[in-house]
Design a protein around this motif. Structure first.
Motif, short mmCIF file in Angstrom:
data_model
loop_
_atom_site.label_atom_id
_atom_site.label_comp_id
_atom_site.label_asym_id
_atom_site.label_seq_id
_atom_site.Cartn_x
_atom_site.Cartn_y
_atom_site.Cartn_z
N GLU A 24 0.81 -1.22 0.00
CA GLU A 24 0.00 0.00 0.00
C GLU A 24 0.84 1.27 0.00
OE1 GLU A 24 -3.03 -0.18 3.00
OE2 GLU A 24 -3.93 -1.99 2.12
N LYS A 25 2.08 1.18 0.49
CA LYS A 25 2.99 2.34 0.47
C LYS A 25 3.69 2.48 -0.88
CE LYS A 25 4.13 2.33 5.37
NZ LYS A 25 5.21 2.02 6.34
N GLY A 26 3.52 1.48 -1.77
CA GLY A 26 4.11 1.57 -3.10
C GLY A 26 5.56 1.12 -3.17
N LYS A 27 5.96 0.22 -2.31
CA LYS A 27 7.34 -0.28 -2.34
C LYS A 27 7.61 -0.90 -3.72
CE LYS A 27 10.54 -3.38 -0.02
NZ LYS A 27 10.70 -4.40 1.02
N PRO A 28 8.64 -0.41 -4.41
CA PRO A 28 8.87 -0.86 -5.79
C PRO A 28 9.43 -2.27 -5.93
CG PRO A 28 10.50 0.77 -5.17
CD PRO A 28 9.53 0.68 -4.03
N THR A 29 9.96 -2.86 -4.87
CA THR A 29 10.57 -4.19 -4.97
C THR A 29 9.67 -5.28 -4.39
OG1 THR A 29 11.74 -3.82 -2.88
CG2 THR A 29 12.92 -3.28 -4.93
N ILE A 30 8.40 -5.04 -4.34
CA ILE A 30 7.43 -5.97 -3.76
C ILE A 30 7.36 -7.24 -4.62
CG2 ILE A 30 5.34 -5.23 -4.93
CD1 ILE A 30 5.39 -5.24 -1.26
N GLU A 31 7.05 -8.38 -4.01
CA GLU A 31 7.01 -9.66 -4.71
C GLU A 31 5.74 -9.79 -5.55
OE1 GLU A 31 6.81 -14.35 -3.56
OE2 GLU A 31 7.86 -13.01 -2.19
N LEU A 32 5.92 -9.97 -6.85
CA LEU A 32 4.80 -10.00 -7.80
C LEU A 32 3.80 -11.10 -7.51
CD1 LEU A 32 3.40 -8.89 -10.30
CD2 LEU A 32 4.89 -10.36 -11.68
N GLY A 33 4.25 -12.28 -7.18
CA GLY A 33 3.33 -13.39 -6.90
C GLY A 33 2.38 -13.07 -5.77
N LYS A 34 2.90 -12.43 -4.73
CA LYS A 34 2.05 -12.05 -3.60
C LYS A 34 1.10 -10.92 -3.99
CE LYS A 34 5.11 -13.44 0.16
NZ LYS A 34 5.87 -12.95 1.32
N VAL A 35 1.56 -10.00 -4.83
CA VAL A 35 0.69 -8.92 -5.31
C VAL A 35 -0.50 -9.52 -6.05
CG1 VAL A 35 0.48 -6.96 -6.90
CG2 VAL A 35 2.52 -7.20 -5.47
N LEU A 36 -0.25 -10.47 -6.92
CA LEU A 36 -1.33 -11.11 -7.67
C LEU A 36 -2.30 -11.84 -6.74
CD1 LEU A 36 0.72 -12.46 -10.71
CD2 LEU A 36 -0.75 -10.42 -10.62
N LYS A 37 -1.77 -12.44 -5.69
CA LYS A 37 -2.61 -13.12 -4.69
C LYS A 37 -3.53 -12.11 -4.00
CE LYS A 37 -1.18 -16.69 -1.65
NZ LYS A 37 -0.25 -17.13 -0.59
N VAL A 38 -2.99 -10.95 -3.62
CA VAL A 38 -3.78 -9.91 -2.96
C VAL A 38 -4.85 -9.38 -3.91
CG1 VAL A 38 -3.71 -7.56 -2.01
CG2 VAL A 38 -2.03 -9.26 -1.27
N LEU A 39 -4.48 -9.12 -5.17
CA LEU A 39 -5.45 -8.62 -6.14
C LEU A 39 -6.60 -9.61 -6.32
CD1 LEU A 39 -3.12 -7.05 -8.86
CD2 LEU A 39 -4.41 -5.88 -7.06
N GLN A 40 -6.29 -10.89 -6.34
CA GLN A 40 -7.33 -11.91 -6.47
C GLN A 40 -8.25 -11.87 -5.24
OE1 GLN A 40 -5.93 -15.96 -6.75
NE2 GLN A 40 -7.89 -16.68 -7.50
N CYS A 41 -7.67 -11.74 -4.06
CA CYS A 41 -8.47 -11.64 -2.83
C CYS A 41 -9.37 -10.40 -2.84
CB CYS A 41 -7.58 -11.60 -1.61
SG CYS A 41 -6.85 -13.17 -1.17
N LEU A 42 -8.87 -9.33 -3.43
CA LEU A 42 -9.65 -8.09 -3.50
C LEU A 42 -10.79 -8.19 -4.50
CD1 LEU A 42 -6.90 -5.33 -3.47
CD2 LEU A 42 -8.71 -5.64 -1.77
N GLY A 43 -10.70 -9.15 -5.41
CA GLY A 43 -11.74 -9.29 -6.44
C GLY A 43 -11.50 -8.38 -7.63
N VAL A 44 -10.23 -8.03 -7.87
CA VAL A 44 -9.89 -7.24 -9.05
C VAL A 44 -8.90 -8.03 -9.89
CG1 VAL A 44 -10.29 -5.01 -7.94
CG2 VAL A 44 -8.02 -5.98 -7.87
N GLU A 45 -8.84 -7.72 -11.18
CA GLU A 45 -7.91 -8.41 -12.05
C GLU A 45 -6.91 -7.44 -12.64
OE1 GLU A 45 -10.59 -9.20 -15.71
OE2 GLU A 45 -10.87 -10.95 -14.43
#
Length: 87
Positions: A51-72
């Motif tokens: 949420e703070k916009g860290k640029p080195t965040i792990e992509l796989g986990k980001v995709l997992k969170v987006l799926q949980c949020l119900g967005v693609e």
């Protein structure tokens, strides 16, 4: 929930824009970072960094969170415009 949140949709052009969108969607659902981290199987620190916009965040986990949020997340050529279907 008392507050109304304007949900961002459209182009994401930076880690901070992605983080702002994730935060808005999470808050709209009335969840804390801890609640949502638990639901998505990620850590609270990860949610905070995302949420703070860290640029080195792990992509796989980001995709997992987006799926949980119900967005693609989708990719389109720059300047692409969705064409209205005749349905």
């Amino acid at each position: 929930m008392d507050k109304k949140y304007t949900l961002p949709y459209g182009n994401i052009d930076s880690p901070s824009a992605l983080g702002q969108a994730v935060r808005a969607h999470r808050k709209q659902q009335g969840a804390t970072q801890a609640d949502f981290a638990s639901l998505c199987g990620v850590g609270v620190r990860f949610m905070s960094d995302l949420e703070k916009g860290k640029p080195t965040i792990e992509l796989g986990k980001v995709l997992k969170v987006l799926q949980c949020l119900g967005v693609e997340l989708s990719l389109h050529p720059r300047g692409w415009q969705r064409q209205a279907s005749g349905r």
